[in-house]
Design a protein around this motif. Structure first.
Motif, short mmCIF file in Angstrom:
data_model
loop_
_atom_site.label_atom_id
_atom_site.label_comp_id
_atom_site.label_asym_id
_atom_site.label_seq_id
_atom_site.Cartn_x
_atom_site.Cartn_y
_atom_site.Cartn_z
N GLY A 346 0.29 6.17 25.21
CA GLY A 346 0.62 5.71 23.87
C GLY A 346 -0.60 5.25 23.10
N LEU A 347 -1.48 4.50 23.78
CA LEU A 347 -2.70 4.02 23.12
C LEU A 347 -3.58 5.17 22.65
CD1 LEU A 347 -3.70 1.07 25.50
CD2 LEU A 347 -2.80 0.88 23.17
N ALA A 348 -3.63 6.24 23.44
CA ALA A 348 -4.47 7.38 23.09
C ALA A 348 -3.79 8.30 22.06
CB ALA A 348 -4.80 8.20 24.34
N SER A 349 -2.46 8.40 22.11
CA SER A 349 -1.74 9.33 21.24
C SER A 349 -1.55 8.78 19.83
CB SER A 349 -0.36 9.65 21.84
OG SER A 349 -0.50 10.25 23.11
N GLY A 350 -1.42 7.46 19.71
CA GLY A 350 -1.21 6.87 18.39
C GLY A 350 -2.29 7.24 17.38
N PRO A 351 -3.58 7.01 17.70
CA PRO A 351 -4.63 7.38 16.75
C PRO A 351 -4.70 8.88 16.48
CG PRO A 351 -5.45 5.82 18.37
CD PRO A 351 -4.09 6.23 18.84
N MET A 352 -4.35 9.70 17.48
CA MET A 352 -4.39 11.15 17.27
C MET A 352 -3.33 11.57 16.25
SD MET A 352 -4.12 14.23 20.06
CE MET A 352 -5.72 13.81 20.74
N VAL A 353 -2.11 11.05 16.38
CA VAL A 353 -1.05 11.35 15.42
C VAL A 353 -1.42 10.82 14.05
CG1 VAL A 353 1.37 10.94 14.83
CG2 VAL A 353 0.74 11.42 17.20
N SER A 354 -2.01 9.64 14.01
CA SER A 354 -2.42 9.05 12.74
C SER A 354 -3.43 9.93 12.02
CB SER A 354 -3.03 7.67 12.98
OG SER A 354 -2.08 6.79 13.54
N ALA A 355 -4.37 10.49 12.78
CA ALA A 355 -5.38 11.37 12.17
C ALA A 355 -4.73 12.57 11.49
CB ALA A 355 -6.36 11.84 13.24
N LEU A 356 -3.66 13.09 12.09
CA LEU A 356 -2.95 14.23 11.50
C LEU A 356 -2.19 13.82 10.24
CD1 LEU A 356 -1.53 15.86 14.77
CD2 LEU A 356 -3.54 16.57 13.45
N LEU A 357 -1.62 12.61 10.27
CA LEU A 357 -0.82 12.14 9.14
C LEU A 357 -1.68 11.71 7.96
CD1 LEU A 357 1.84 9.97 11.04
CD2 LEU A 357 2.17 12.24 10.03
N LEU A 358 -2.96 11.40 8.22
CA LEU A 358 -3.84 10.89 7.17
C LEU A 358 -4.67 11.97 6.49
CD1 LEU A 358 -5.11 7.58 8.81
CD2 LEU A 358 -3.57 7.81 6.85
N SER A 359 -4.26 13.21 6.66
CA SER A 359 -5.04 14.31 6.06
C SER A 359 -5.14 14.16 4.54
CB SER A 359 -4.39 15.66 6.40
OG SER A 359 -3.04 15.69 5.97
N GLY A 360 -4.12 13.56 3.93
CA GLY A 360 -4.14 13.36 2.49
C GLY A 360 -4.70 12.02 2.08
N GLY A 361 -4.97 11.15 3.06
CA GLY A 361 -5.54 9.85 2.77
C GLY A 361 -4.54 8.79 2.33
N ASP A 362 -3.22 9.11 2.40
CA ASP A 362 -2.18 8.17 1.99
C ASP A 362 -1.61 7.47 3.22
OD1 ASP A 362 -0.23 6.74 0.78
OD2 ASP A 362 1.01 8.46 0.21
N TYR A 363 -1.67 6.12 3.21
CA TYR A 363 -1.21 5.36 4.37
C TYR A 363 0.29 5.08 4.34
CZ TYR A 363 -5.81 4.55 6.30
OH TYR A 363 -7.04 4.74 6.89
N THR A 364 0.97 5.44 3.27
CA THR A 364 2.41 5.18 3.18
C THR A 364 3.18 5.87 4.30
OG1 THR A 364 2.24 4.99 0.77
CG2 THR A 364 4.44 5.38 1.69
N VAL A 365 2.88 7.14 4.52
CA VAL A 365 3.58 7.90 5.56
C VAL A 365 3.28 7.33 6.94
CG1 VAL A 365 3.81 10.17 6.66
CG2 VAL A 365 3.59 10.01 4.17
N LEU A 366 2.03 6.99 7.20
CA LEU A 366 1.64 6.45 8.51
C LEU A 366 2.38 5.14 8.79
CD1 LEU A 366 -0.03 6.40 11.06
CD2 LEU A 366 -1.91 5.40 9.76
#
Length: 401
Positions: A346-366
């Motif tokens: 979980g600790l390793a996967s969280g930042p990886m998923v976040s990197a994919l969700l932040l492609s647009g730079g919007d933190y709302t979705v994350l």
């Protein structure tokens, strides 16, 4: 020499009480030694960038491989913990960590550092898995995990506070020497721990047969909780900046939130299972969820401060209980080691998923995704916690009757 004399001669000169506070603290140090680099990860990443000139991507990948390596090591521990004597194995793993951290001092090339730290993570993950398995053999397992989180947050806070200024002066050597020192202290403590044999361990709450459905729910809860929190925490500085907050405000806030984790760990030590598991976890996870949702309003300094400090407290509190629940499903410690694997994944996967969700730079979705993961964790963990609480109550009723 008689068998009794042989047994006495093999015991260390000083062995602490197996159920005492010192033993729990020493087990906490042993488990922390395998993953202490995570607690000072911001200092390590910053040091790699500033002292060795690594790119942000390379420094981040070093951190990611270190944690993924730990997940692999924790999984390996599940299969070997009942096949070998844990104490000699722990000694070998600590010596391995010291050797790998020593080698890391001399590495200046990104690819070599990634491979070396990945291997370091595997060795450290195995040590954490072994430590968790031993912790499962101690009574009041939640209390021991409370001590573990107390050590991690307390010393991690010191590391994040004092190590970053040393890196520009002494290079990455200061960072890796701190890890070496921690492993050396843990090695000395290890020699004073008792054997913690499986046959001497208290019987598991759920009986001799592992109940896989509630265990699976507990493991999934650990994964979701860690992924949701680390997914946000890895980018929390940039999140604050995106809402217009200054670094001079964000950094002290994060420092205070790290120290706030001591409160959460202390509460676990105080409460243990006196109030059961369901009510404390429900309340604390709900507070984590509300604090995460509040990050939508991070433009307000007070909201950002309160949300981070609250998560600091509840993160330490909840994960101690969740890991303790996993540990209660068998007395050999394999399920506790499996809980460690779920935590690190979980600790390793969280930042990886976040990197994919932040492609647009919007933190709302994350923020929304993290909140959904926490809500799912809250619902899923009710199953194993209620089961264990009911079993505890039935044991108490039968004892009083």
């Amino acid at each position: 020499m008689t068998d009794v004399a042989k047994e006495v001669s093999m015991k260390p000169a000083m062995t602490v009480n197996a159920e005492g506070m010192m033993a729990r603290v020493m087990l906490a140090f042993l488990a922390t030694a395998g993953l202490f680099y995570v607690n000072i990860m911001p200092a390590i990443v910053s040091g790699l960038i500033d002292s060795l000139g690594f790119s942000r991507a390379d420094a981040g990948l070093v951190a990611s491989l270190n944690i993924y390596g730990a997940a692999v090591g924790a999984l390996v521990a599940v299969f070997i913990i009942t096949r070998v004597y844990w104490k000699p194995l722990a000694v070998a793993l600590l010596l391995g960590l010291i050797a790998l951290d020593t080698l890391s001092i001399w590495v200046t090339e990104p690819l070599t550092m990634k491979l070396l730290r990945g291997l370091h993570g595997m060795v450290g993950g195995m040590l954490v898995g072994v430590s968790f398995a031993v912790i499962a053999r101690v009574s009041l397992v939640h209390k021991t995990f409370g001590y573990l989180l107390f050590v991690q947050f307390g010393l991690g806070g010191l590391g994040v506070m004092f190590l970053p200024p040393l890196a520009p002066v002494y290079g990455t050597a200061a960072l890796f020497l701190s890890l070496i020192a921690f492993s050396a202290v843990s090695l000395v403590m290890l020699l004073m721990l008792p054997a913690y044999r499986v046959e001497d361990a208290p019987k598991p709450t759920v009986g001799s047969d592992i109940q896989w459905r509630p265990l699976g729910a507990a493991l999934l809860s650990v994964f979701l909780f860690q992924a949701a929190n680390m997914g946000l925490y890895a980018y929390i500085i940039d999140l604050g900046k995106s809402y217009g907050l200054s670094l001079t405000f964000i950094s002290p806030t994060l420092g205070i939130s790290a120290w706030a984790g001591l409160v959460g760990a202390w509460l676990v030590i105080i409460f243990s299972t006196r109030l059961g598991r369901t009510v404390p976890l429900f309340v604390a996870t709900t507070l984590t969820l509300l604090a995460t949702i509040a990050l939508h309003y991070s433009a307000s300094q007070s909201v950002f401060w309160i949300a981070n400090v609250l998560v600091g407290i509840t993160w330490a509190f909840c994960i101690a209980y969740l890991l303790g629940i996993c540990a209660e499903f068998d007395k050999e410690g394999k399920m506790a080691a499996l809980g460690g694997f779920a935590s690190k994944t979980g600790l390793a996967s969280g930042p990886m998923v976040s990197a994919l969700l932040l492609s647009g730079g919007d933190y709302t979705v994350l923020i929304n995704v993290a909140a959904i993961a926490l809500a799912a964790c809250l619902l899923i963990c009710l199953y194993p916690t209620q089961l264990l609480d009911k079993l505890d109550k039935s044991v108490q009723d039968s004892g009083s009757g």
